[in-house]
Design a protein around this motif. Sequence first.
Motif, PDB file in Angstrom:
ATOM      1  N   PHE A   5     -13.143  33.426 -37.918  1.00 36.37           N
ATOM      2  CA  PHE A   5     -14.569  33.721 -38.029  1.00 36.37           C
ATOM      3  C   PHE A   5     -14.867  35.204 -37.776  1.00 36.37           C
ATOM      4  CE2 PHE A   5     -14.178  29.359 -36.273  1.00 36.37           C
ATOM      5  CZ  PHE A   5     -14.634  28.657 -37.379  1.00 36.37           C
ATOM      6  N   ILE A   6     -14.093  35.819 -36.876  1.00 34.35           N
ATOM      7  CA  ILE A   6     -14.340  37.209 -36.508  1.00 34.35           C
ATOM      8  C   ILE A   6     -13.851  38.174 -37.581  1.00 34.35           C
ATOM      9  CG2 ILE A   6     -13.810  39.006 -34.823  1.00 34.35           C
ATOM     10  CD1 ILE A   6     -15.734  36.885 -33.805  1.00 34.35           C
ATOM     11  N   THR A   7     -12.696  37.860 -38.186  1.00 30.31           N
ATOM     12  CA  THR A   7     -12.092  38.776 -39.159  1.00 30.31           C
ATOM     13  C   THR A   7     -13.022  39.119 -40.325  1.00 30.31           C
ATOM     14  OG1 THR A   7      -9.878  37.973 -38.596  1.00 30.31           O
ATOM     15  CG2 THR A   7     -10.126  39.128 -40.699  1.00 30.31           C
ATOM     16  N   PRO A   8     -13.711  38.155 -40.972  1.00 36.54           N
ATOM     17  CA  PRO A   8     -14.608  38.517 -42.078  1.00 36.54           C
ATOM     18  C   PRO A   8     -15.788  39.381 -41.649  1.00 36.54           C
ATOM     19  CG  PRO A   8     -14.070  36.177 -42.140  1.00 36.54           C
ATOM     20  CD  PRO A   8     -13.610  36.691 -40.818  1.00 36.54           C
ATOM     21  N   ILE A   9     -16.175  39.296 -40.378  1.00 31.99           N
ATOM     22  CA  ILE A   9     -17.288  40.107 -39.883  1.00 31.99           C
ATOM     23  C   ILE A   9     -16.848  41.546 -39.644  1.00 31.99           C
ATOM     24  CG2 ILE A   9     -18.911  40.401 -37.962  1.00 31.99           C
ATOM     25  CD1 ILE A   9     -18.853  37.365 -37.589  1.00 31.99           C
ATOM     26  N   ILE A  10     -15.639  41.714 -39.133  1.00 34.85           N
ATOM     27  CA  ILE A  10     -15.147  43.041 -38.761  1.00 34.85           C
ATOM     28  C   ILE A  10     -14.748  43.865 -39.978  1.00 34.85           C
ATOM     29  CG2 ILE A  10     -13.285  44.252 -37.562  1.00 34.85           C
ATOM     30  CD1 ILE A  10     -13.332  42.082 -35.468  1.00 34.85           C
ATOM     31  N   GLY A 158      -5.768  36.224 -31.208  1.00 36.54           N
ATOM     32  CA  GLY A 158      -6.092  37.589 -30.825  1.00 36.54           C
ATOM     33  C   GLY A 158      -7.464  37.751 -30.205  1.00 36.54           C
ATOM     34  N   THR A 159      -8.472  37.116 -30.792  1.00 34.70           N
ATOM     35  CA  THR A 159      -9.839  37.258 -30.287  1.00 34.70           C
ATOM     36  C   THR A 159      -9.964  36.730 -28.867  1.00 34.70           C
ATOM     37  OG1 THR A 159     -10.724  37.041 -32.533  1.00 34.70           O
ATOM     38  CG2 THR A 159     -12.262  36.659 -30.706  1.00 34.70           C
ATOM     39  N   GLU A 160      -9.403  35.563 -28.612  1.00 37.17           N
ATOM     40  CA  GLU A 160      -9.473  34.976 -27.272  1.00 37.17           C
ATOM     41  C   GLU A 160      -8.701  35.819 -26.256  1.00 37.17           C
ATOM     42  OE1 GLU A 160     -10.319  31.935 -30.285  1.00 37.17           O
ATOM     43  OE2 GLU A 160      -8.609  33.289 -30.006  1.00 37.17           O
ATOM     44  N   THR A 161      -7.574  36.365 -26.688  1.00 40.68           N
ATOM     45  CA  THR A 161      -6.776  37.201 -25.788  1.00 40.68           C
ATOM     46  C   THR A 161      -7.562  38.425 -25.347  1.00 40.68           C
ATOM     47  OG1 THR A 161      -4.723  36.482 -26.856  1.00 40.68           O
ATOM     48  CG2 THR A 161      -4.631  38.500 -25.550  1.00 40.68           C
ATOM     49  N   ILE A 162      -8.192  39.102 -26.297  1.00 39.33           N
ATOM     50  CA  ILE A 162      -8.963  40.294 -25.962  1.00 39.33           C
ATOM     51  C   ILE A 162     -10.183  39.939 -25.125  1.00 39.33           C
ATOM     52  CG2 ILE A 162     -10.227  42.251 -26.907  1.00 39.33           C
ATOM     53  CD1 ILE A 162      -7.107  42.242 -27.154  1.00 39.33           C
ATOM     54  N   PHE A 165      -8.931  39.764 -21.711  1.00 37.65           N
ATOM     55  CA  PHE A 165      -8.615  41.103 -21.218  1.00 37.65           C
ATOM     56  C   PHE A 165      -9.886  41.819 -20.772  1.00 37.65           C
ATOM     57  CE2 PHE A 165      -4.306  42.008 -23.502  1.00 37.65           C
ATOM     58  CZ  PHE A 165      -3.732  41.000 -22.758  1.00 37.65           C
ATOM     59  N   VAL A 166     -10.945  41.679 -21.550  1.00 35.71           N
ATOM     60  CA  VAL A 166     -12.239  42.272 -21.177  1.00 35.71           C
ATOM     61  C   VAL A 166     -12.732  41.665 -19.856  1.00 35.71           C
ATOM     62  CG1 VAL A 166     -14.673  42.476 -21.826  1.00 35.71           C
ATOM     63  CG2 VAL A 166     -12.885  42.849 -23.540  1.00 35.71           C
ATOM     64  N   ALA A 167     -12.612  40.346 -19.742  1.00 36.37           N
ATOM     65  CA  ALA A 167     -13.030  39.681 -18.505  1.00 36.37           C
ATOM     66  C   ALA A 167     -12.191  40.151 -17.318  1.00 36.37           C
ATOM     67  CB  ALA A 167     -12.907  38.164 -18.667  1.00 36.37           C
ATOM     68  N   PHE A 168     -10.890  40.351 -17.533  1.00 32.01           N
ATOM     69  CA  PHE A 168     -10.032  40.866 -16.461  1.00 32.01           C
ATOM     70  C   PHE A 168     -10.555  42.202 -15.948  1.00 32.01           C
ATOM     71  CE2 PHE A 168      -6.020  38.708 -18.422  1.00 32.01           C
ATOM     72  CZ  PHE A 168      -6.458  37.475 -17.964  1.00 32.01           C
ATOM     73  N   CYS A 169     -10.958  43.079 -16.870  1.00 36.68           N
ATOM     74  CA  CYS A 169     -11.420  44.414 -16.491  1.00 36.68           C
ATOM     75  C   CYS A 169     -12.800  44.391 -15.854  1.00 36.68           C
ATOM     76  CB  CYS A 169     -11.426  45.331 -17.719  1.00 36.68           C
ATOM     77  SG  CYS A 169      -9.800  45.727 -18.380  1.00 36.68           S
ATOM     78  N   PHE A 182      -6.516  31.176 -18.605  1.00 41.11           N
ATOM     79  CA  PHE A 182      -6.004  31.597 -19.908  1.00 41.11           C
ATOM     80  C   PHE A 182      -4.630  30.996 -20.162  1.00 41.11           C
ATOM     81  CE2 PHE A 182      -4.602  35.436 -22.627  1.00 41.11           C
ATOM     82  CZ  PHE A 182      -4.924  34.754 -23.786  1.00 41.11           C
ATOM     83  N   ALA A 183      -3.796  30.947 -19.124  1.00 43.74           N
ATOM     84  CA  ALA A 183      -2.457  30.372 -19.262  1.00 43.74           C
ATOM     85  C   ALA A 183      -2.528  28.904 -19.670  1.00 43.74           C
ATOM     86  CB  ALA A 183      -1.679  30.527 -17.956  1.00 43.74           C
ATOM     87  N   LEU A 184      -3.486  28.176 -19.105  1.00 40.86           N
ATOM     88  CA  LEU A 184      -3.641  26.772 -19.466  1.00 40.86           C
ATOM     89  C   LEU A 184      -4.011  26.618 -20.936  1.00 40.86           C
ATOM     90  CD1 LEU A 184      -3.827  23.773 -18.738  1.00 40.86           C
ATOM     91  CD2 LEU A 184      -6.192  24.178 -18.013  1.00 40.86           C
ATOM     92  N   LEU A 185      -4.966  27.421 -21.388  1.00 40.01           N
ATOM     93  CA  LEU A 185      -5.366  27.360 -22.793  1.00 40.01           C
ATOM     94  C   LEU A 185      -4.221  27.769 -23.714  1.00 40.01           C
ATOM     95  CD1 LEU A 185      -8.937  28.961 -22.522  1.00 40.01           C
ATOM     96  CD2 LEU A 185      -8.373  26.537 -22.767  1.00 40.01           C
ATOM     97  N   ALA A 186      -3.479  28.800 -23.306  1.00 40.80           N
ATOM     98  CA  ALA A 186      -2.352  29.254 -24.119  1.00 40.80           C
ATOM     99  C   ALA A 186      -1.241  28.207 -24.148  1.00 40.80           C
ATOM    100  CB  ALA A 186      -1.819  30.584 -23.585  1.00 40.80           C
ATOM    101  N   ALA A 187      -1.064  27.471 -23.045  1.00 46.59           N
ATOM    102  CA  ALA A 187      -0.060  26.404 -23.019  1.00 46.59           C
ATOM    103  C   ALA A 187      -0.407  25.321 -24.038  1.00 46.59           C
ATOM    104  CB  ALA A 187       0.047  25.809 -21.618  1.00 46.59           C
ATOM    105  N   ILE A 188      -1.697  25.039 -24.179  1.00 49.17           N
ATOM    106  CA  ILE A 188      -2.128  24.081 -25.201  1.00 49.17           C
ATOM    107  C   ILE A 188      -1.781  24.610 -26.591  1.00 49.17           C
ATOM    108  CG2 ILE A 188      -4.134  22.931 -26.231  1.00 49.17           C
ATOM    109  CD1 ILE A 188      -5.427  22.993 -23.440  1.00 49.17           C
TER     110      ILE A 188
END
Length: 225
Positions: A5-10, A158-162, A165-169, A182-188
């Motif tokens: 969904f993000i790629t066509p917008i960017i 990629g979108t969820e990862t970034i 990362f923003v939330a971490f900062c 995030f690890a739980l979601l990535a494990a899924i």
Amino acid sequence: MLDRFITPIIKPLLAPVVLLLDKKNVQPDQLTLVGFGFGILAVPLLALELWYGALFCIALNRIIDGLDGALARHQNHTSDAGGYLDICLDFLFYAAIVLGFALANPNENALAAAVLLTVFIGTGSSFLAFAIPAQKLNLPRPQFANKSFYFLNGLTEGTETIAFFVAFCLWPAYFPQLAYSFALLAAITIFTRIHGGYQTLKHQGVNKANNEKAKSESTFEEPTR
């Protein structure tokens, strides 16, 4: 999950910058290396707890990561070498950011960072391992037609990862809680990719065997009179 969904917008937003870079004779691989440099610069900033400076470098890395591929397509310079360089540096960047938070506060963040890095290995390997036979079998990939490597969709891309990362900062004191989430979601994502990839390749293998069997039988079939 959100990349489709993000790629066509960017893409339209990057078009004017791509035209400018093309006029300046900038090469896609040059952009890839510059973007990686900005991304790695975030690591010492994170270690020094300069959160907003690190966030700025992370944002620059992601913007440039979108520009290099768009520029390559605009210049008709897409290549396996460029795609290989891009994906390798992307994975190194992702791991380096997590390391930066571990360096910032080893006592509080090291275990969560280790768990997240372990899961990153799972998401990366399930992604790349599927890409090899998928490319060989020429499987369709309509949502990522311009990617050099085969993308197997997952819950965390990629979108969820970034976003994390923003939330971490923005909330570094909550890095362990955010990292575990995030690890739980990535494990899924790992589970769904392995399961989906295995079933897809298994189905392709059965179809190939059936086709070869049918071809073999037709070869030895006696001609009709």
